[in-house]
Design an enzyme around this catalytic site. Structure first.
Site, PDB file in Angstrom:
ATOM      1  N   ASP A 117      39.248  55.073  16.753  1.00 12.79           N
ATOM      2  CA  ASP A 117      40.019  56.068  17.499  1.00 12.79           C
ATOM      3  C   ASP A 117      40.695  57.061  16.567  1.00 12.79           C
ATOM      4  O   ASP A 117      40.603  56.970  15.341  1.00 12.79           O
ATOM      5  CB  ASP A 117      41.117  55.365  18.312  1.00 12.79           C
ATOM      6  N   MET A 154      53.588  58.476  23.445  1.00 15.59           N
ATOM      7  CA  MET A 154      52.781  59.646  23.849  1.00 15.59           C
ATOM      8  C   MET A 154      53.514  60.562  24.836  1.00 15.59           C
ATOM      9  O   MET A 154      52.899  61.143  25.722  1.00 15.59           O
ATOM     10  CB  MET A 154      51.463  59.183  24.485  1.00 15.59           C
ATOM     11  N   LYS A 195      40.236  59.856  21.402  1.00 15.07           N
ATOM     12  CA  LYS A 195      40.666  60.543  22.617  1.00 15.07           C
ATOM     13  C   LYS A 195      42.107  60.979  22.439  1.00 15.07           C
ATOM     14  O   LYS A 195      43.002  60.153  22.320  1.00 15.07           O
ATOM     15  CB  LYS A 195      40.552  59.628  23.844  1.00 15.07           C
TER      16      LYS A 195
END
Length: 251
Positions: free
Chosen positions: A44, A169, A64
């Protein structure tokens, strides 16, 4: 002890491995062994790519990020199955811990539907690295007996009633989160610690309050993790001083 088959065994397997917050020195011994045995590594964002060059496996980037998906989740699932069905020892390398905000359950369910063996190697989640970096415990006998880890990138981020909140996030939604927490009844001067790139050499720290955060107008670098609660004030005050200002809130 886990025995990782050699390439000649032709027994496909997928191991979900937590890379931790970013510093390779925080990897577990078991994680390193899985990487050393891998034929392919699907990794990732937030993975130190230079470190991966230490391993002979084929490296496949499937990162992503918000608004920029190199591979969709369904495609990643299929790639993992295809690699395992070829008899490969596959590592699905995820930032932090695989079981926290990392789609692990989806990947495990999909792989097991094809009768592919799956193992999970935990990693240090970013909240733990944040606490260590700030030298601030997420819990405290006087200030916090509960911690909530929250997806700040969700459409409507949750506002749990835990005494300590950690938002992952959530950089783009910090103002709205702060406004909602104030409406919930939290004190305007509740301490907030924001950390960019936890454990990386370019880590940056920012200190503010819920009241200031709710005003908006300031942009922070991403990826960012937010620690909200009285424990965040322990960098500058004692628990007794904080309690004198903030009687315990009952939500």
């Amino acid at each position: 002890m886990t025995n990782y088959p050699s390439n000649n065994d032709k027994v496909g397997k997928v191991t979900l491995v937590g890379f931790g917050p970013g510093d390779p020195e925080l990897l577990t011994i078991k994680a390193v062994k899985a990487l050393e045995a891998a034929d392919s590594i699907f990794y990732d964002d937030l993975i130190t790519k230079e470190y991966l060059q230490n391993f002979n496996a084929e490296k496949v980037y499937v990162g992503k990020r918000s608004g920029h998906h190199h591979k969709e989740q369904g495609t990643i699932n299929q790639l993992l199955v295809e690699a395992a069905q070829k008899g490969q020892q596959v590592v699905r390398l995820k930032g932090g811990d695989p079981m926290i905000f990392a789609h692990a359950s989806e990947e495990i369910a999909y792989l097991e539907s094809f009768q592919i063996p799956v193992e999970v190697v935990p990693g240090i989640t970013t909240a733990s690295a944040l606490a260590a970096s700030l030298k601030v415990s997420l819990t405290h006998r006087s200030l916090s007996s509960s911690v909530a880890l929250v997806n700040g990138h969700a459409k409507n981020p949750q506002k749990p009633t835990a005494e300590t909140l950690v938002y992952y996030m959530g950089a783009s939604k910090l103002q709205g989160i702060a406004e909602s927490l104030l409406q919930q009844g939290r004190y305007p001067d509740t301490a907030v610690a924001l950390v960019y790139n936890v454990s990386y050499p370019d880590e940056q720290r920012f200190e503010t309050t819920l009241e200031e955060l709710a005003k908006g107008g300031k942009e922070y670098p991403t990826p960012l993790i937010a620690l909200i609660g009285d424990v965040a004030a322990l960098r500058h005050q004692t628990a007794e001083e904080i309690l004198a200002k903030h009687p315990r809130i009952s939500f």
